[in-house]
Design an enzyme around this catalytic site. Sequence first.
Site, PDB file in Angstrom:
ATOM      1  N   ARG A  56       0.801  -1.218   0.000  1.00 19.37           N
ATOM      2  CA  ARG A  56       0.000   0.000   0.000  1.00 19.37           C
ATOM      3  C   ARG A  56       0.839   1.275   0.000  1.00 19.37           C
ATOM      4  NH1 ARG A  56      -2.290  -4.107   1.785  1.00 19.37           N
ATOM      5  NH2 ARG A  56      -0.533  -4.300   3.208  1.00 19.37           N
ATOM      6  N   ARG A 109      11.543   3.875   3.507  1.00 25.00           N
ATOM      7  CA  ARG A 109      11.149   2.964   4.585  1.00 25.00           C
ATOM      8  C   ARG A 109      12.393   2.236   5.071  1.00 25.00           C
ATOM      9  NH1 ARG A 109       6.042  -1.033   4.593  1.00 25.00           N
ATOM     10  NH2 ARG A 109       5.125   0.980   5.099  1.00 25.00           N
TER      11      ARG A 109
END
Length: 308
Positions: A56, A109
């Site tokens: 996502r 990330r």
Amino acid sequence: MNKLFHVLESQQFTRNWLDGEFFPLVTEMKKISRGGAVTTLPGKEMISFFYEASTRTRLSFEVAMRRLGGTVVFSTDHAKEFSSVAKGETIEDTVRILCGYEPSIIVLRTDKEGMAQRAADFSTVPIINAGDGIGQHPTQALLDLYTIQEELGRIAGTSIAMAGDLNRGRTARSLAYLYAKYPDIKIYFVSPEVARMKDDIKAHLEEHKIWFKEVFDLREVVPLVDVIYNTRVQEERGAQITKYGPPAFCTVNQEVLDLMKKDAIVMHPMPRVDEITPEVDQDPRAAYFRQARNGLFVRMALLKTILT
């Protein structure tokens, strides 16, 4: 709030900015998106650099960038294996190298708490923290809060049950910080002893006089709350609560639906495992797929805010 540059933690946002500027822009992005791509960010380039796998977050950022007329020039969700990180390169050196290629923005990330801040300290371009270990996931918190506003029509005066592996779940941590900016709210932390919310969050809530309570069984508080925010066991981060079998302490199933308020909602940052049973999907109060879709519009709004 000053011009937005890095996005690193939920605490950096103000309620005035959220309500007065950002949420209206997200709604605008939702309307714009229905018409396809626009040319808001022509010539802007994004690097999507993920140490950990993502569906996502990574895809919604990349679709958002393209839908605004920008370009994704590099993307990986296994940077620990398929970049020089695998050879031992530090985050500081990685960011220096990436900035040398002159991107407009880096979505990052990482697998360790605090790495996003370390990256920002050495970056000449905006860094968006797309999750740093068990630390924070501020863009997820933004889309979660926007979803509450959209679904309930308000945030102030609502109550939420945050359930699951709260000790290692960065999404609940980030949402707690952001949700606490609103008045007259109540937070129930639902987890077993080994997965309780960390003390830094609870200290922050106490400092700002936010009401919260820790409980073990979700069913105890379901009739009282407007939002169930369920999360999975973070097994990849060493969570050891599987001895309970399926996490019955926070499972949302038909029994829980029967106890819920008629206008309450069920949310989940996804992916889910077994903490929400399939029959819940058909209930109109199941908001988690709408929540995930909101991620696209929230990230479009963030990119527009930072890059224009």
